[in-house]
Scaffold this active site. Structure first.
Site, short mmCIF file in Angstrom:
data_model
loop_
_atom_site.label_atom_id
_atom_site.label_comp_id
_atom_site.label_asym_id
_atom_site.label_seq_id
_atom_site.Cartn_x
_atom_site.Cartn_y
_atom_site.Cartn_z
N GLU A 153 -1.22 -5.95 8.57
CA GLU A 153 -0.40 -5.33 9.63
C GLU A 153 -1.00 -5.63 11.00
O GLU A 153 -2.21 -5.47 11.20
CB GLU A 153 -0.36 -3.80 9.43
N GLU A 173 9.18 -4.69 10.38
CA GLU A 173 9.61 -3.36 9.90
C GLU A 173 10.06 -2.46 11.06
O GLU A 173 9.43 -2.43 12.13
CB GLU A 173 8.44 -2.68 9.16
N ASP A 192 0.83 -1.21 0.00
CA ASP A 192 0.00 0.00 0.00
C ASP A 192 0.87 1.26 0.00
O ASP A 192 0.37 2.38 -0.10
CB ASP A 192 -1.03 -0.01 1.14
N SER A 193 2.20 1.06 0.05
CA SER A 193 3.13 2.17 -0.16
C SER A 193 2.92 2.80 -1.53
O SER A 193 3.36 3.92 -1.78
CB SER A 193 4.59 1.69 -0.02
N LYS A 242 -1.30 -9.51 2.83
CA LYS A 242 -0.47 -9.08 3.97
C LYS A 242 -1.32 -8.22 4.89
O LYS A 242 -2.06 -7.36 4.42
CB LYS A 242 0.76 -8.32 3.48
O1 KIV Z 1 3.50 -1.14 1.64
C1 KIV Z 1 4.65 -1.58 1.59
O2 KIV Z 1 5.41 -1.37 0.64
C2 KIV Z 1 5.11 -2.35 2.74
C3 KIV Z 1 6.58 -2.52 2.91
C4 KIV Z 1 7.13 -1.30 3.53
C5 KIV Z 1 6.92 -3.76 3.66
O3 KIV Z 1 4.33 -2.78 3.54
#
Ligand code: KIV
Length: 263
Positions: free
Chosen positions: A114, A181, A44-45, A112
């Site tokens: 969090e 992280e 989500d980056s 994924k």
């Molecule tokens: O969103 C992302 O790119 C991530 C990484 C920083 C692990 O979660």
């Protein structure tokens, strides 16, 4: 990598070979990066480096599905991780509904999530319904507003204990690997030693089972800020700017197009 990894080969790689994870958000970069990565993360980056927002909070499920589809098209032999965005896994049922949508509308191999012990019941609900889960503990970018910034974790003995409990809870809930992280390196090492699944670090030192970087950071394309843990493997921003300037100049001076570019 020519052959797509499976969950069991990923788990078996622990202690044998460090895993390489890189983010990608589109087919073009997925294709370019796929030979070097064991796993591609559609993080989500993308809300920051692709959509230009100041954090990841406003990323939507639709956005993640769109970009995951692009990545899967560009790198059909890569193991693809789709990040579940903020607000899409606030309870177990919502998480399952949204993850099913990801699985039905893309070829993502896992999602994924969090969170640590507090999210273990959600991870369990997903894994017991055939959704493979990569955990994510330590610094959680989706908590940036509630925590008032990006805070490195594992600085106290209590934080270390809590992080190891988080890792064990996520593993016990059925996750096949996890991202750790922004954690002090010695604590990340202890986390990796306390579970049997691979721990992929980002800003967590070298003593883990693999590394992940955001592609636009490692290629030097994202200029807004550079976290300490990022190594820029090229100065992408300068290369792009100078190529664009050269093109602009050649257009204005009528140097481009030449004979060989003309029908
Ligand atoms: O969103 C992302 O790119 C991530 C990484 C920083 C692990 O979660």
């Amino acid at each position: 990598m020519s052959k797509k990894l499976t969950i069991s080969t990923i788990i078996k790689s622990k202690g044998v070979k460090p895993l390489v994870m890189i983010t990608a958000y589109d087919a073009l970069f997925a294709r370019l990066l796929s030979d070097s990565a064991d796993m591609i993360l559609v993080g989500d980056s993308l809300n920051m480096s692709f959509a230009g927002k100041s954090d990841t909070i406003s990323a939507t499920l639709e956005q993640m599905i769109y970009h995951t589809n692009a990545v899967c098209s560009g790198a059909p032999n890569s193991f693809v991780v789709c990040d579940m965005p903020f607000g899409t896994y606030i309870d177990a049922d919502k998480a399952l509904q949204n993850s099913i949508k990801v699985f039905q509308e893309t070829n993502a191999d896992c999602v994924k999530i969090e969170g640590g012990a507090d999210k273990a019941h959600i991870v369990k609900h997903l894994t017991s319904n055939a959704i493979a889960v990569c955990g994510h503990i330590g610094l959680l970018p989706q908590s940036v507003r509630s925590e008032g910034g990006y805070k490195v974790k594992g600085k106290t003995a209590d934080e270390k204990t809590a992080l190891i409990e988080d890792a064990k809870a996520v593993e016990a809930a059925g996750a096949f690997c996890m991202v750790v992280e922004g954690v002090k390196a010695d604590v990340a090492k202890s986390i990796a030693e306390s579970v049997d699944i691979p721990v992929i670090g980002i800003g967590a030192g070298v003593d883990v089972d693999g590394q992940v970087l955001v592609f636009s950071d490692m290629l030097g394309l994202f200029e807004e800020f550079t976290p300490k843990f990022v190594k820029k493997y090229m100065d992408g921003a300068s290369l792009v700017r100078s190529a664009a300037q050269e093109y602009s100049q050649e257009v204005q001076e009528k140097i481009f197009p030449k004979e060989e570019h003309t029908y």
